[in-house]
Motif scaffolding. Sequence first.
Motif, PDB file in Angstrom:
ATOM      1  N   ASN A 171      16.561  10.576  -6.485  1.00 49.10           N
ATOM      2  CA  ASN A 171      16.170   9.941  -7.739  1.00 49.10           C
ATOM      3  C   ASN A 171      16.892   8.607  -7.902  1.00 49.10           C
ATOM      4  OD1 ASN A 171      18.795  10.571  -8.574  1.00 49.10           O
ATOM      5  ND2 ASN A 171      18.149  12.343  -9.769  1.00 49.10           N
ATOM      6  N   GLU A 172      16.702   7.962  -9.057  1.00 49.40           N
ATOM      7  CA  GLU A 172      17.277   6.634  -9.278  1.00 49.40           C
ATOM      8  C   GLU A 172      18.802   6.649  -9.285  1.00 49.40           C
ATOM      9  OE1 GLU A 172      15.594   5.116 -12.844  1.00 49.40           O
ATOM     10  OE2 GLU A 172      13.601   4.768 -11.954  1.00 49.40           O
ATOM     11  N   GLN A 173      19.387   7.787  -9.613  1.00 50.08           N
ATOM     12  CA  GLN A 173      20.846   7.910  -9.622  1.00 50.08           C
ATOM     13  C   GLN A 173      21.412   8.217  -8.238  1.00 50.08           C
ATOM     14  OE1 GLN A 173      18.896   9.604 -12.090  1.00 50.08           O
ATOM     15  NE2 GLN A 173      19.208   7.724 -13.281  1.00 50.08           N
ATOM     16  N   GLY A 174      20.521   8.382  -7.248  1.00 52.88           N
ATOM     17  CA  GLY A 174      20.961   8.673  -5.886  1.00 52.88           C
ATOM     18  C   GLY A 174      21.182  10.140  -5.618  1.00 52.88           C
ATOM     19  N   HIS A 175      20.745  11.020  -6.525  1.00 50.63           N
ATOM     20  CA  HIS A 175      20.916  12.455  -6.338  1.00 50.63           C
ATOM     21  C   HIS A 175      19.689  13.051  -5.655  1.00 50.63           C
ATOM     22  CE1 HIS A 175      23.578  12.041 -10.134  1.00 50.63           C
ATOM     23  NE2 HIS A 175      24.289  11.860  -9.029  1.00 50.63           N
ATOM     24  N   LEU A 176      19.898  14.072  -4.845  1.00 53.38           N
ATOM     25  CA  LEU A 176      18.805  14.725  -4.137  1.00 53.38           C
ATOM     26  C   LEU A 176      17.786  15.287  -5.132  1.00 53.38           C
ATOM     27  CD1 LEU A 176      17.694  15.735  -1.387  1.00 53.38           C
ATOM     28  CD2 LEU A 176      18.989  17.842  -1.771  1.00 53.38           C
ATOM     29  N   SER A 177      16.517  14.937  -4.914  1.00 53.49           N
ATOM     30  CA  SER A 177      15.457  15.431  -5.790  1.00 53.49           C
ATOM     31  C   SER A 177      14.459  16.319  -5.056  1.00 53.49           C
ATOM     32  CB  SER A 177      14.714  14.267  -6.441  1.00 53.49           C
ATOM     33  OG  SER A 177      14.135  13.420  -5.461  1.00 53.49           O
ATOM     34  N   LYS A 178      14.289  16.094  -3.746  1.00 54.47           N
ATOM     35  CA  LYS A 178      13.320  16.902  -2.997  1.00 54.47           C
ATOM     36  C   LYS A 178      13.683  16.944  -1.529  1.00 54.47           C
ATOM     37  CE  LYS A 178       9.051  15.389  -2.400  1.00 54.47           C
ATOM     38  NZ  LYS A 178       7.637  15.031  -2.675  1.00 54.47           N
ATOM     39  N   LEU A 179      13.439  18.092  -0.920  1.00 49.21           N
ATOM     40  CA  LEU A 179      13.644  18.274   0.514  1.00 49.21           C
ATOM     41  C   LEU A 179      12.404  18.944   1.090  1.00 49.21           C
ATOM     42  CD1 LEU A 179      15.233  18.482   3.184  1.00 49.21           C
ATOM     43  CD2 LEU A 179      16.347  20.536   2.268  1.00 49.21           C
ATOM     44  N   VAL A 180      11.813  18.316   2.102  1.00 46.72           N
ATOM     45  CA  VAL A 180      10.634  18.870   2.771  1.00 46.72           C
ATOM     46  C   VAL A 180      11.029  19.269   4.187  1.00 46.72           C
ATOM     47  CG1 VAL A 180       8.273  18.447   3.540  1.00 46.72           C
ATOM     48  CG2 VAL A 180       9.086  17.434   1.391  1.00 46.72           C
ATOM     49  N   ILE A 181      10.803  20.540   4.520  1.00 50.91           N
ATOM     50  CA  ILE A 181      11.187  21.088   5.818  1.00 50.91           C
ATOM     51  C   ILE A 181       9.928  21.504   6.576  1.00 50.91           C
ATOM     52  CG2 ILE A 181      12.522  22.869   7.009  1.00 50.91           C
ATOM     53  CD1 ILE A 181      14.154  23.160   4.394  1.00 50.91           C
ATOM     54  N   THR A 182       9.752  20.950   7.764  1.00 47.75           N
ATOM     55  CA  THR A 182       8.614  21.328   8.597  1.00 47.75           C
ATOM     56  C   THR A 182       9.115  21.747   9.967  1.00 47.75           C
ATOM     57  OG1 THR A 182       8.299  19.008   9.246  1.00 47.75           O
ATOM     58  CG2 THR A 182       6.948  19.829   7.440  1.00 47.75           C
ATOM     59  N   GLN A 183       8.440  22.730  10.527  1.00 42.28           N
ATOM     60  CA  GLN A 183       8.780  23.229  11.859  1.00 42.28           C
ATOM     61  C   GLN A 183       7.547  23.846  12.472  1.00 42.28           C
ATOM     62  OE1 GLN A 183      12.369  25.484  12.023  1.00 42.28           O
ATOM     63  NE2 GLN A 183      12.085  26.124  14.131  1.00 42.28           N
ATOM     64  N   GLU A 184       7.360  23.615  13.753  1.00 37.68           N
ATOM     65  CA  GLU A 184       6.192  24.141  14.446  1.00 37.68           C
ATOM     66  C   GLU A 184       6.156  25.664  14.338  1.00 37.68           C
ATOM     67  OE1 GLU A 184       6.327  22.701  18.421  1.00 37.68           O
ATOM     68  OE2 GLU A 184       6.083  20.591  17.858  1.00 37.68           O
ATOM     69  N   GLY A 185       4.991  26.182  13.965  1.00 38.80           N
ATOM     70  CA  GLY A 185       4.813  27.625  13.889  1.00 38.80           C
ATOM     71  C   GLY A 185       5.313  28.252  12.605  1.00 38.80           C
ATOM     72  N   ALA A 186       5.742  27.436  11.630  1.00 39.82           N
ATOM     73  CA  ALA A 186       6.246  27.975  10.370  1.00 39.82           C
ATOM     74  C   ALA A 186       5.624  27.213   9.202  1.00 39.82           C
ATOM     75  CB  ALA A 186       7.764  27.868  10.302  1.00 39.82           C
ATOM     76  N   ASP A 187       5.569  27.874   8.030  1.00 35.83           N
ATOM     77  CA  ASP A 187       5.042  27.218   6.844  1.00 35.83           C
ATOM     78  C   ASP A 187       5.939  26.058   6.422  1.00 35.83           C
ATOM     79  OD1 ASP A 187       2.872  28.917   6.550  1.00 35.83           O
ATOM     80  OD2 ASP A 187       3.964  30.331   5.276  1.00 35.83           O
ATOM     81  N   LYS A 188       5.335  24.994   5.945  1.00 35.52           N
ATOM     82  CA  LYS A 188       6.108  23.887   5.384  1.00 35.52           C
ATOM     83  C   LYS A 188       6.792  24.356   4.103  1.00 35.52           C
ATOM     84  CE  LYS A 188       4.184  20.403   3.126  1.00 35.52           C
ATOM     85  NZ  LYS A 188       3.471  19.128   2.838  1.00 35.52           N
ATOM     86  N   ARG A 189       8.053  23.970   3.944  1.00 41.00           N
ATOM     87  CA  ARG A 189       8.806  24.304   2.732  1.00 41.00           C
ATOM     88  C   ARG A 189       9.127  23.025   1.979  1.00 41.00           C
ATOM     89  NH1 ARG A 189      14.104  27.325   3.766  1.00 41.00           N
ATOM     90  NH2 ARG A 189      13.935  27.759   1.540  1.00 41.00           N
TER      91      ARG A 189
END
Length: 271
Positions: A171-189
């Motif tokens: 976000n604008e304050q530099g804090h983590l707002s979202k993490l997207v995890i992808t890996q072959e053979g697994a659902d995207k988180r």
Amino acid sequence: MSNRFLLLAAALIMTVATSTAQHSYCNENVTLETLSAYIDTAGRHDPHVLVYYSNLINNPTHSYRIEHFDVGFNGCTGRVDEHVVMEDGKQRDNVFIFNDKGLLTQSSIQGSKGNKTVLNYTYAYDNMRGYTIKQSKRKGKVINFAPMFDDNGRRVTIKGDNGSRQEYSFNEQGHLSKLVITQEGADKRTLVYQDGYVIREERGNRVFRYHYDFDTATGKKYLIAIKELKGNDVIHERTFDYEVDTHGRYTTVKVALDGKPEMTITRAYSL
């Protein structure tokens, strides 16, 4: 004394203070405890130290981020011995070892058939960007990781040569707002964060909401429920009844699924 001289003096003082902060907190020997104490103080923080701290704790194997049975480690360091008793009486013993930066260096997790899975982790370091995960090793299998950074030096992507990818948004304050995890053979988180804690997870076509209890004594939040949603309806709910020690670390967690006891987790901590 001229206003110009006063402005130059003020600028010099700020430059010295910034340099001192970077020297004190952005080095290979600084501990998580020292960094966290600086971040928790009120007032203006050095932007470089904030990025350095963000890169540290947003490693996927940091004790502020890594999860096991959905129960986080709340930024602990040292060794964690974990004993799990399932409701059917089966038992498992796990060991997690974090260094003084809160980074996981080894995990030993017991499977349902008693077999142990041991993973070792190593990290790369530089003074400007801090620590980032470099490699994981399990028996003879090695996964190498490569980071990508934005113009401010903040790590925004971690790519593994096994096809995995973690993408971070802030976000604008530099804090983590979202993490997207992808890996072959697994659902995207997709994990959505607020104030450093996961509040929503999308896993494939499934949606989960995370609920916390705030403890005024420790100043930390503790997970009390994860609700799986279908539209606006709750279709499953996993609840967590916990006890913590004087350092604010989980010592006992009783887990239930849809109101039925599922497991009890106990943890012991040592340096």
